[in-house]
Write a protein that holds these residues in place. Structure first.
Motif, PDB file in Angstrom:
ATOM      1  N   ILE A  93      -2.226  -1.614 -13.631  1.00 58.97           N
ATOM      2  CA  ILE A  93      -2.526  -3.051 -13.546  1.00 58.97           C
ATOM      3  C   ILE A  93      -2.941  -3.414 -12.121  1.00 58.97           C
ATOM      4  O   ILE A  93      -3.931  -4.125 -11.909  1.00 58.97           O
ATOM      5  N   PHE A  94      -2.206  -2.882 -11.129  1.00 59.13           N
ATOM      6  CA  PHE A  94      -2.535  -3.162  -9.729  1.00 59.13           C
ATOM      7  C   PHE A  94      -3.918  -2.623  -9.385  1.00 59.13           C
ATOM      8  O   PHE A  94      -4.682  -3.271  -8.666  1.00 59.13           O
ATOM      9  N   ALA A  95      -4.245  -1.432  -9.883  1.00 62.13           N
ATOM     10  CA  ALA A  95      -5.555  -0.834  -9.610  1.00 62.13           C
ATOM     11  C   ALA A  95      -6.670  -1.687 -10.214  1.00 62.13           C
ATOM     12  O   ALA A  95      -7.737  -1.863  -9.604  1.00 62.13           O
ATOM     13  N   ALA A 104      -7.120  -4.653  -8.012  1.00 68.36           N
ATOM     14  CA  ALA A 104      -7.813  -4.270  -6.776  1.00 68.36           C
ATOM     15  C   ALA A 104      -9.319  -4.201  -7.012  1.00 68.36           C
ATOM     16  O   ALA A 104     -10.114  -4.694  -6.209  1.00 68.36           O
ATOM     17  N   GLY A 105      -9.717  -3.604  -8.134  1.00 69.56           N
ATOM     18  CA  GLY A 105     -11.143  -3.524  -8.463  1.00 69.56           C
ATOM     19  C   GLY A 105     -11.744  -4.885  -8.739  1.00 69.56           C
ATOM     20  O   GLY A 105     -12.874  -5.175  -8.320  1.00 69.56           O
ATOM     21  N   LEU A 106     -10.979  -5.739  -9.419  1.00 69.10           N
ATOM     22  CA  LEU A 106     -11.472  -7.077  -9.767  1.00 69.10           C
ATOM     23  C   LEU A 106     -11.703  -7.923  -8.519  1.00 69.10           C
ATOM     24  O   LEU A 106     -12.748  -8.567  -8.374  1.00 69.10           O
ATOM     25  N   THR A 107     -10.732  -7.925  -7.602  1.00 62.84           N
ATOM     26  CA  THR A 107     -10.866  -8.727  -6.392  1.00 62.84           C
ATOM     27  C   THR A 107     -11.979  -8.193  -5.494  1.00 62.84           C
ATOM     28  O   THR A 107     -12.671  -8.972  -4.825  1.00 62.84           O
ATOM     29  N   GLN A 108     -12.178  -6.882  -5.491  1.00 61.67           N
ATOM     30  CA  GLN A 108     -13.278  -6.315  -4.702  1.00 61.67           C
ATOM     31  C   GLN A 108     -14.624  -6.763  -5.272  1.00 61.67           C
ATOM     32  O   GLN A 108     -15.545  -7.124  -4.524  1.00 61.67           O
ATOM     33  N   ALA A 109     -14.733  -6.757  -6.600  1.00 60.33           N
ATOM     34  CA  ALA A 109     -15.973  -7.212  -7.242  1.00 60.33           C
ATOM     35  C   ALA A 109     -16.214  -8.689  -6.963  1.00 60.33           C
ATOM     36  O   ALA A 109     -17.345  -9.106  -6.664  1.00 60.33           O
ATOM     37  N   ARG A 162      -4.445  -5.864  -0.406  1.00 65.01           N
ATOM     38  CA  ARG A 162      -3.048  -5.934  -0.846  1.00 65.01           C
ATOM     39  C   ARG A 162      -2.833  -5.133  -2.143  1.00 65.01           C
ATOM     40  O   ARG A 162      -1.899  -4.330  -2.246  1.00 65.01           O
ATOM     41  N   TRP A 163      -3.702  -5.371  -3.137  1.00 66.97           N
ATOM     42  CA  TRP A 163      -3.570  -4.639  -4.404  1.00 66.97           C
ATOM     43  C   TRP A 163      -3.734  -3.139  -4.181  1.00 66.97           C
ATOM     44  O   TRP A 163      -3.029  -2.330  -4.798  1.00 66.97           O
ATOM     45  N   ALA A 164      -4.676  -2.754  -3.318  1.00 65.61           N
ATOM     46  CA  ALA A 164      -4.904  -1.332  -3.042  1.00 65.61           C
ATOM     47  C   ALA A 164      -3.683  -0.718  -2.364  1.00 65.61           C
ATOM     48  O   ALA A 164      -3.288   0.422  -2.680  1.00 65.61           O
ATOM     49  N   GLN A 165      -3.074  -1.445  -1.420  1.00 60.93           N
ATOM     50  CA  GLN A 165      -1.859  -0.962  -0.765  1.00 60.93           C
ATOM     51  C   GLN A 165      -0.726  -0.785  -1.772  1.00 60.93           C
ATOM     52  O   GLN A 165       0.012   0.212  -1.734  1.00 60.93           O
ATOM     53  N   ALA A 166      -0.585  -1.762  -2.662  1.00 60.85           N
ATOM     54  CA  ALA A 166       0.461  -1.688  -3.687  1.00 60.85           C
ATOM     55  C   ALA A 166       0.234  -0.490  -4.608  1.00 60.85           C
ATOM     56  O   ALA A 166       1.176   0.246  -4.939  1.00 60.85           O
ATOM     57  N   THR A 167      -1.024  -0.280  -5.009  1.00 57.62           N
ATOM     58  CA  THR A 167      -1.357   0.848  -5.883  1.00 57.62           C
ATOM     59  C   THR A 167      -1.047   2.172  -5.204  1.00 57.62           C
ATOM     60  O   THR A 167      -0.482   3.089  -5.809  1.00 57.62           O
TER      61      THR A 167
END
Length: 200
Positions: free
Chosen positions: A53-55, A58-63, A152-157
């Motif tokens: 879910i975190f990954a 991370a992809g969604l916010t980057q897009a 943040r999401w990438a760090q969490a992942t």
């Protein structure tokens, strides 16, 4: 996942298979070992799900950040076009003012009207250009905010992936401190994920 007759899986799947078979490498007679194996296997499955879910986030916010940055660029281009248009009107106004000075008295009123029109058009164009620049800045700020959330999401992942790796090592080595490390790193990952969800 099968490819050409070979079964490909990661360390997490491998350790879950061990858990399902009662951890035959440990002899299956030690209830403490079996309990530890089952506990880590369940924990790893949960963390892997949360990590997925975190990954995704991370992809969604980057897009989203990329799209917003693109919108900012488009607004900047539109603002530049408006300022170029403003410059063209300024040139026409300057020529009209020169013509006003050089014209006979009976034609001065016509040139004065054109000068007033150019001035009004310049003001309207400047207002539109400043509005576009403001919108561009807002899109840039939103893009930066999305990129911050992406990090943040990438760090969490990443933290959850490290936790899963520690879980696999803990199962293989039977080290209690690795098990505690696994829980600790996972907790850090979840905390960072919460911060991302809160836009902090």
């Amino acid at each position: 996942m099968s490819a050409g007759g070979y079964h490909v899986h990661g360390p997490h799947d491998h350790e879950l298979e061990h858990a399902a078979h009662g951890d035959s490498h440990a002899g299956g007679s030690h209830s403490g070992g079996k309990s530890m194996t089952s506990q880590i296997a369940v924990f790893t499955a949960i963390i892997a799900t949360v990590g997925a879910i975190f990954a995704y986030m991370a992809g969604l916010t980057q897009a989203n950040a990329g799209l917003l940055k693109n919108d900012a660029g488009m607004k900047k281009t539109e603002a530049s076009n408006q300022w170029a248009y403003f410059q063209a009107k300024s040139t026409k106004q300057a020529l009209a003012e020169f013509a006003l000075d050089m014209s006979p008295e009976e034609r001065k009123a016509g040139w004065q009207t054109k000068i007033a029109r150019y001035e009004q058009e310049k003001n309207d164009i400047a207002t539109a250009a400043k509005k576009l620049e403001h919108e561009s800045t807002e899109f840039d700020e939103e893009s930066e905010a999305q990129m911050h959330m992406h990090h943040r999401w990438a760090q969490a992942t990443t933290a959850l992936q490290v936790s899963i790796a520690l879980a696999a090592i803990a199962l293989l080595t039977r080290k209690k401190w690795l098990e505690w490390g696994m829980f600790g790193v996972a907790g850090i990952g979840v905390l960072i994920g919460v911060l991302a969800a809160m836009h902090i």
